[in-house]
Design an enzyme around this catalytic site. Structure first.
Site, mmCIF file in Angstrom:
data_model
loop_
_atom_site.group_PDB
_atom_site.id
_atom_site.type_symbol
_atom_site.label_atom_id
_atom_site.label_comp_id
_atom_site.label_asym_id
_atom_site.label_seq_id
_atom_site.Cartn_x
_atom_site.Cartn_y
_atom_site.Cartn_z
ATOM 1 N N TYR A 22 4.073 49.761 43.015
ATOM 2 C CA TYR A 22 5.192 50.919 43.016
ATOM 3 C C TYR A 22 6.129 50.640 43.738
ATOM 4 O O TYR A 22 7.459 50.743 44.239
ATOM 5 C CB TYR A 22 5.037 52.289 42.347
ATOM 6 N N LYS A 42 -9.412 49.258 37.997
ATOM 7 C CA LYS A 42 -9.924 47.517 37.859
ATOM 8 C C LYS A 42 -11.198 46.823 39.318
ATOM 9 O O LYS A 42 -10.625 46.227 39.862
ATOM 10 C CB LYS A 42 -8.925 46.646 37.538
ATOM 11 N N ASP A 74 -9.093 49.302 31.443
ATOM 12 C CA ASP A 74 -9.034 48.888 30.253
ATOM 13 C C ASP A 74 -9.593 49.642 29.126
ATOM 14 O O ASP A 74 -9.528 49.761 28.115
ATOM 15 C CB ASP A 74 -9.170 47.289 30.837
ATOM 16 N N ASP A 94 0.654 55.276 34.915
ATOM 17 C CA ASP A 94 2.412 55.610 33.862
ATOM 18 C C ASP A 94 1.622 54.639 32.281
ATOM 19 O O ASP A 94 2.198 56.163 31.511
ATOM 20 C CB ASP A 94 2.890 54.057 34.860
ATOM 21 N N ASP A 115 1.375 57.593 28.985
ATOM 22 C CA ASP A 115 1.759 57.463 27.821
ATOM 23 C C ASP A 115 0.387 57.127 26.859
ATOM 24 O O ASP A 115 1.048 57.441 25.272
ATOM 25 C CB ASP A 115 2.258 55.778 28.084
#
Ligand code: IPM
Ligand code: MG
Length: 366
Positions: free
Chosen positions: A140, A190, A223, A247, A251
């Site tokens: 970001y 990751k 993932d 983020d 959600d």
């Protein structure tokens, strides 16, 4: 002494839901927790009035307030303006300049709503997990960033960058919070493809071993974590992850609870001299321009964000419990905005009816 609150209703449904929060703040103000409220512009409305998504003056008020309550920012009319002036930049500026590095996003499934999730009841009922998202670094904010032309074609660049102190401080937040819950943290990155992910994993482990050996720590690739969040979310207690993965994963977690209109968040900095963190509280949902101004929006996420303010900024855990209990009661009574009606239908309550009912439930709880 009264607690100072800066209220930034923002755009879209922001002002409507914030009006309901003000009723709740008023109730606590009359019942022993005094607040001093200021209001400001943030997002598209600030751009319309001042040509910037947040002014320096509003930023200074945010820095000085005991807590900032934000509604939502953004709208389609701002999609074409310069990137640096978009409503979302106000949010990012608040997060960065106030150094709000720990973003707490609880996903709690209220029993009355367990059938509204797109997942089966047994997967979500009783769910209570907390995502701790790093909020001031990573892709970001990393430099270099931008779009340039190389060899005759456009190249888009963003940089994922984390220092070990940035990782360590958010890991500490997660471990501290876990100690007050089920004492379990799962860190997601990751590390199989990103060096910065490997560093993330190592630093979280080091902080754990040196300072929080009593907390159960596990690691998961982000993932696989996304898959596990929808497969069997109750395996988690606290999840700690970086800005971008947080983020996305938050959600996904939001949908477990039935509606994005239910989820609060807190963004906290380091403790200040008075022992309290700088803090901003906001619902996880956006400005929902499609239903703005119609009295249809669900005010609960914003009201529960104020409950988090009571808990994390004002040391008023009992008041927060009482407010959460009032919300639960109203849902159990069947009073709901349209987003929570689902297939079964029924009458949709308005935004202000829900706010009034929560205030009435607060009265009754006494
Ligand atoms: C969130 C939002 C923001 C983000 C946007 C509005 C900038 O999606 O708070 O999750 O990406 O952080
Ligand atoms: Mg988001």
């Amino acid at each position: 002494m009264a607690h100072s609150l800066l209220i930034l209703p923002g755009d879209g449904i922001g002002p409507e839901i914030m009006a309901e929060v003000r009723k709740v703040v008023g109730w606590f103000d009359r019942n022993g927790i005094a607040f001093e409220i200021e209001e400001g512009l943030c997002g598209g409305c600030a751009y319309d009035a001042h040509g910037v998504p947040i002014t320096d003056e509003t930023m200074a008020k945010a820095q000085a307030a005991d807590a900032v309550l934000l509604g939502a920012v953004g709208g389609p009319q701002y999609d074409t303006i310069d990137f640096a002036l978009r409503p979302e930049r106000a949010l990012l500026r608040l997060r960065k300049e106030m150094d709000l590095y720990a973003n707490l996003r609880p996903a709690k499934c209220f029993d009355a709503l367990a059938d509204f999730s797109s997942l089966k009841r047994e997967v979500v009922s009783g769910l209570d997990i907390l995502i701790v998202r790093e909020l001031t670094s990573g892709v970001y904010f990393g430099e270099p960033r931008g779009v340039s032309v190389e060899g005759g074609e456009r190249v888009g660049i963003n940089t994922h960058r984390y220092t070990e102190s940035e990782i360590a401080r958010v890991a500490r937040s997660a471990f501290e919070l876990a100690r007050r819950r089920q004492n379990r943290v799962c860190s997601m990155e990751k590390s199989n493809v990103m060096e910065a992910g490997g560093l993330w994993r190592d630093v979280v482990q080091e902080v754990h071993d040196a300072e929080y050996p009593d907390v159960e720590l596990s690691h998961m690739l982000a993932d696989a974590g996304a898959m596990q969040i929808v497969r069997w979310p109750k395996q988690f207690d606290v999840i700690v992850t970086d800005n971008l993965f947080g983020d996305i994963l938050s959600d996904a977690a939001a949908m477990l609870t039935g509606s994005l209109g239910m989820l609060p968040s807190a963004s906290l900095g380091a403790p200040q001299a008075n022992g309290r963190p700088k803090a901003l509280y906001e619902p996880v949902h956006g400005s929902a321009p499609d239903i703005a101004g119609q009295g249809k929006a669900n005010p609960i996420a914003c009201i529960l964000s104020f409950a988090m303010a009571l808990r994390y900024s004002f040391d008023a855990g009992e008041a927060a419990d009482r407010l959460e209990g009032a919300v639960e009661q109203v849902l159990a009574d069947g009073l709901r905005t349209a987003d929570l009606l689902g297939q079964s239908g029924g009458r949709a309550a308005s935004t202000s009816e829900v706010g009034d009912a929560i205030v009435a439930a607060l009265d009754r709880a006494g």
